[in-house]
Motif scaffolding. Structure first.
Motif, PDB file in Angstrom:
ATOM      1  N   THR A   9      18.570 -15.962  76.942  1.00 29.27           N
ATOM      2  CA  THR A   9      17.848 -16.922  77.780  1.00 29.27           C
ATOM      3  C   THR A   9      16.477 -17.148  77.155  1.00 29.27           C
ATOM      4  N   THR A  10      15.995 -18.369  77.270  1.00 31.71           N
ATOM      5  CA  THR A  10      14.701 -18.740  76.708  1.00 31.71           C
ATOM      6  C   THR A  10      13.868 -19.377  77.797  1.00 31.71           C
ATOM      7  N   SER A  11      12.592 -19.036  77.810  1.00 23.57           N
ATOM      8  CA  SER A  11      11.665 -19.692  78.729  1.00 23.57           C
ATOM      9  C   SER A  11      10.395 -20.060  77.970  1.00 23.57           C
ATOM     10  N   LEU A  12       9.682 -21.019  78.515  1.00 23.35           N
ATOM     11  CA  LEU A  12       8.425 -21.501  77.957  1.00 23.35           C
ATOM     12  C   LEU A  12       7.320 -21.091  78.912  1.00 23.35           C
ATOM     13  N   LYS A  13       6.273 -20.458  78.392  1.00 19.61           N
ATOM     14  CA  LYS A  13       5.144 -20.053  79.221  1.00 19.61           C
ATOM     15  C   LYS A  13       3.887 -20.710  78.665  1.00 19.61           C
ATOM     16  N   ILE A  14       3.138 -21.315  79.563  1.00 24.31           N
ATOM     17  CA  ILE A  14       1.871 -21.926  79.199  1.00 24.31           C
ATOM     18  C   ILE A  14       0.776 -21.212  79.967  1.00 24.31           C
ATOM     19  N   LYS A  15      -0.138 -20.575  79.246  1.00 22.90           N
ATOM     20  CA  LYS A  15      -1.260 -19.888  79.878  1.00 22.90           C
ATOM     21  C   LYS A  15      -2.422 -20.875  79.977  1.00 22.90           C
ATOM     22  N   VAL A  16      -2.945 -21.032  81.184  1.00 22.06           N
ATOM     23  CA  VAL A  16      -4.065 -21.947  81.405  1.00 22.06           C
ATOM     24  C   VAL A  16      -5.249 -21.179  81.984  1.00 22.06           C
ATOM     25  N   GLU A  17      -6.444 -21.607  81.590  1.00 21.51           N
ATOM     26  CA  GLU A  17      -7.654 -20.973  82.107  1.00 21.51           C
ATOM     27  C   GLU A  17      -7.740 -21.210  83.605  1.00 21.51           C
ATOM     28  N   ASN A  37      16.939 -24.454  76.525  1.00 19.26           N
ATOM     29  CA  ASN A  37      18.045 -24.285  75.584  1.00 19.26           C
ATOM     30  C   ASN A  37      17.601 -23.355  74.453  1.00 19.26           C
ATOM     31  N   PRO A  38      18.276 -22.213  74.249  1.00 24.68           N
ATOM     32  CA  PRO A  38      17.851 -21.272  73.211  1.00 24.68           C
ATOM     33  C   PRO A  38      17.970 -21.827  71.791  1.00 24.68           C
TER      34      PRO A  38
END
Length: 74
Positions: A9-17, A37-38
């Motif tokens: 499984t693949t996920s996208l993480k966006i870190k924001v201030e 989609n991996p």
């Protein structure tokens, strides 16, 4: 016997201030997008992350790819 990865499984993480601490250190919040989609390339996933990051009201710190897999011998 070769080791194989399954159930990837693949996920996208966006870190924001998201503000600062009492000592002035930047705090971050994470926006997570699951069920990616991996097979997507790193370049394409980064482009998606940057596009989504541009829609955020807070400044983007990091765009991360997270993968989980089950390891089996087979």
């Amino acid at each position: 016997m070769a080791t194989q990865r399954t159930n990837i499984t693949t996920s996208l993480k966006i870190k924001v201030e998201n503000g600062t601490t009492n000592t002035g250190t930047v705090k971050y919040a994470t926006r997570t997008f699951s069920s990616i989609n991996p097979e997507i390339s790193d370049e394409d996933l980064l482009a998606v992350g940057q596009g989504l990051g541009a829609l955020q009201t807070h400044d983007v710190g990091d765009v991360q790819r997270v993968e989980n897999a089950t390891m089996i011998t087979g």
